[in-house]
Design an enzyme around this catalytic site. Structure first.
Site, PDB file in Angstrom:
ATOM      1  N   CYS A  14       0.862  -1.190   0.000  1.00  0.00           N
ATOM      2  CA  CYS A  14       0.000   0.000   0.000  1.00  0.00           C
ATOM      3  C   CYS A  14       0.896   1.238   0.000  1.00  0.00           C
ATOM      4  O   CYS A  14       1.781   1.369   0.848  1.00  0.00           O
ATOM      5  CB  CYS A  14      -0.857  -0.076   1.272  1.00  0.00           C
ATOM      6  N   GLU A  15       0.664   2.157  -0.933  1.00  0.00           N
ATOM      7  CA  GLU A  15       1.578   3.302  -1.021  1.00  0.00           C
ATOM      8  C   GLU A  15       1.290   4.346   0.054  1.00  0.00           C
ATOM      9  O   GLU A  15       2.044   5.294   0.225  1.00  0.00           O
ATOM     10  CB  GLU A  15       1.506   3.960  -2.393  1.00  0.00           C
ATOM     11  N   HIS A  16       0.195   4.168   0.768  1.00  0.00           N
ATOM     12  CA  HIS A  16      -0.169   5.148   1.788  1.00  0.00           C
ATOM     13  C   HIS A  16       0.408   4.810   3.153  1.00  0.00           C
ATOM     14  O   HIS A  16       0.722   5.688   3.934  1.00  0.00           O
ATOM     15  CB  HIS A  16      -1.689   5.284   1.873  1.00  0.00           C
ATOM     16  N   HIS A  17       0.505   3.508   3.436  1.00  0.00           N
ATOM     17  CA  HIS A  17       0.969   3.094   4.756  1.00  0.00           C
ATOM     18  C   HIS A  17       2.186   2.184   4.714  1.00  0.00           C
ATOM     19  O   HIS A  17       2.722   1.814   5.759  1.00  0.00           O
ATOM     20  CB  HIS A  17      -0.144   2.363   5.519  1.00  0.00           C
ATOM     21  N   GLN A  25      -4.738  -0.087  -5.287  1.00  0.00           N
ATOM     22  CA  GLN A  25      -5.311  -1.230  -6.000  1.00  0.00           C
ATOM     23  C   GLN A  25      -5.972  -0.825  -7.317  1.00  0.00           C
ATOM     24  O   GLN A  25      -5.896  -1.550  -8.312  1.00  0.00           O
ATOM     25  CB  GLN A  25      -6.306  -1.978  -5.100  1.00  0.00           C
ATOM     26  N   HIS A  46      -6.366  -5.838   2.493  1.00  0.00           N
ATOM     27  CA  HIS A  46      -5.409  -4.776   2.793  1.00  0.00           C
ATOM     28  C   HIS A  46      -5.051  -4.812   4.271  1.00  0.00           C
ATOM     29  O   HIS A  46      -5.913  -4.577   5.133  1.00  0.00           O
ATOM     30  CB  HIS A  46      -6.000  -3.408   2.423  1.00  0.00           C
ATOM     31  N   CYS A  77      -3.536  -2.713   5.880  1.00  0.00           N
ATOM     32  CA  CYS A  77      -3.728  -1.406   6.525  1.00  0.00           C
ATOM     33  C   CYS A  77      -5.131  -1.280   7.102  1.00  0.00           C
ATOM     34  O   CYS A  77      -5.372  -0.466   7.988  1.00  0.00           O
ATOM     35  CB  CYS A  77      -3.437  -0.269   5.542  1.00  0.00           C
TER      36      CYS A  77
END
Lengths: 262, 280
Positions: free
Chosen positions: B170-173, B211, B239, B241
């Protein structure tokens, strides 16, 4: 041995009164969190715990949870900028552009997420257990199974997840059921090795309740094996710790293992 | 006007490069654009509007630098011929590894851990290597894996490869998400080696991803390589996250899909795809 324990305990107390100290996964030879100046780290890199733990090798990992000291919420806030900077470096090192829209706040999010994944360092067993031990005339097996567990592999810093099954034979004292799950949470939300995690949970319950016996079984999937390395999708790791009558009596052990499988 | 300015700019940049690149015929814009497209996705903006917009969108989402751009810039930096390109690339890789390793050291100590304890002694290096492995998709190109495995075949029925295990970050977390990808395409005289579909999934999933973008990138890559009648990609993933933190929903799955060509236009084709892949 006892004297050194007490010394350690009292000196940790003192440290706790000032800047908070951190105990690492049950070890005492951890660094003391820096004071406001930020220069104290080098000086504090040899806390008293380090000296006495050298007399106790691997057993130090099984230190009593009564003597654990924790990372604090203030520590978290103070660490956040450094953590975020470290994650920005990682993003650049991987070839990504930290300025693109999707990654702008990622260092902060990842830092906060990582602090959440290691929040077990912030919590004390003693706080969780203190009120929920009851005198009960019950001496049959109590099992709490299928407790979802999420941890971080201390070798690769990738998640481990699975289920924990706990059983114990009370000795006139029972524990609130959710407290078993909270003990799992405290120890699993750390950088862990599955074997140590299993043992820490079992030892914590033993110390709290002094039951006749405790059994803990963990089955987990390690992303370090699934996502990388050998890349075995369906592999699971099962570890167990049996203490007291669970270890000595095969029939009790068998009953426990049958009940958790059903 | 915009197109010619872009070409001039690119030509101007290319003129500064080493002699190895002079084999490109700079006077022939068409060939230049074709060659540029493989090294600089943004150049496909010139090629065709719709396809270029999609690709440019994917590239401008900047799922990492396009790997050949990295190679180019490394060569440019080395100022020598590309024979040294490989060495400088290896050197750059190990420099990056050291940077990432140091960052992990900082992270461990800021989390309150003791980096000197036995279990954590080599963790920064292991974690750095693990992270590089988990984002190895940045260094791979579709061009490399697909080049030899496109075959002329008189087959115009659906080809489905389903239950492709997928692992991404996940590019956010920066925590993993994993699941399965199901791919179907209707060939238009050209079929692709089946494992290449899984390799395309690997290339795009081993990156910092969202995704939705991952699904689209896979579909677009297949469409550009094969020019089929239609492509459909569905990904269902869990996910971490959402599972390990935040809302803590253990059983939630995220499903995304991209339908291109006939799969987008014809509901019956779409329905056939769903019945082949999604029904248990």
């Amino acid at each position: 041995m006892d004297h050194s324990k007490q010394t350690q305990y009292s000196s940790n107390e003192k440290k706790d009164a000032g800047a908070s100290s951190s105990v690492l996964n049950g070890h005492f030879d951890g660094m003391v969190k820096r004071p406001a100046g930020g220069t104290g780290r080098a000086a504090a890199s040899q806390p008293p715990g380090a000296e006495s733990s050298s007399h106790r090798p691997a057993a130090s990992v099984m230190e009593s949870w009564r003597e654990e000291r924790t990372r604090s919420v203030e520590d978290n806030e103070m660490s956040l900028p450094s953590l975020a900077a470290a994650y920005t470096t990682i993003l650049r090192g991987l070839g990504e552009d930290p300025q693109r829209q999707g990654l702008l706040k990622t260092p902060w999010r990842a830092a906060t997420a990582m602090q959440f994944f290691t929040k077990g360092y912030q919590e004390k067993i003693i706080d969780v257990l203190n009120d929920a031990i009851f005198d009960e005339d019950h001496d049959e097996m109590v099992i709490v199974k299928d407790i979802d567990m999420f941890s971080m592999c201390e070798h690769h810093l990738v998640p481990i997840f699975g289920r924990v099954h706990i059983g114990y034979l009370p000795n006139k004292r029972v524990l609130g059921l959710s407290k078993l799950a909270r003990i799992v949470e405290i120890y699993s939300r750390r950088l862990q090795v599955q074997e140590r995690l299993t043992k820490q949970i079992a030892v914590a319950i033993t110390e709290a309740l002094q039951p006749t016996g405790v059994g803990v079984v963990i089955e987990a999937t390690h992303m370090c094996m699934v996502m990388r390395g050998v890349q075995k999708m369906n592999s699971k790791t099962v570890t167990s710790t049996m203490l007291g009558v669970f270890r000595e009596d095969p029939k009790t052990r068998d009953e426990f293992l049958t009940l958790i499988r059903s | 006007m915009i197109v010619s300015r872009h070409i001039e700019e690119v030509q101007h940049r290319l003129k500064g490069f080493s002699s190895a690149f002079k084999t490109w015929d700079l006077s022939s814009s068409g060939r230049l654009i074709e060659q540029l497209t493989t090294v600089c996705p943004a150049a496909s903006f010139i090629e065709s509007n719709r396809r270029a917009r999609m690709e440019f969108h994917c590239a401008s989402a900047m799922n990492g630098k396009a790997p050949a751009v990295t190679k180019l810039s490394k060569c440019r930096e080395s100022k020598d011929s590309c024979k040294e390109g490989k060495d400088s690339k290896k050197g750059a890789d190990s420099t990056e590894l050291v940077c990432i390793e140091k960052a992990y050291c900082t992270i461990l100590s800021e989390l309150g851990e003791n980096t000197e304890r036995e279990g954590l002694l080599r963790t920064p290096l292991r974690a750095a290597k693990a992270m590089q492995f988990l984002t190895k998709g940045y260094k791979e190109t579709i061009h490399d894996i697909l080049n030899d495995a496109i075959f002329d075949e008189n087959h115009d029925e659906v080809v489905v490869v389903k239950d492709i295990d997928l692992f991404s970050l996940c590019e956010h977390h920066l925590v993993p998400f994993f699941g399965k990808a199901h791919i179907a395409y209707l060939p238009n005289k050209k079929v692709v080696g089946l494992s290449k579909l899984a390799r395309i999934v690997e290339i795009f999933s081993r990156r910092l991803q969202v995704q939705e973008r991952l699904t689209k990138q896979i579909a677009t890559a297949i469409e550009e390589a094969l020019e089929p009648v239609g492509v459909a990609v569905v990904i269902e993933a869990v996910h971490m996250c959402m599972v390990m933190r935040g809302v803590n929903k253990m059983n939630a799955k995220t499903v995304t899909s991209t339908m291109l060509g006939l799969y987008q236009k014809d509901p019956k084709t779409r329905e056939e795809f769903f019945s082949l892949t999604m029904r248990k």
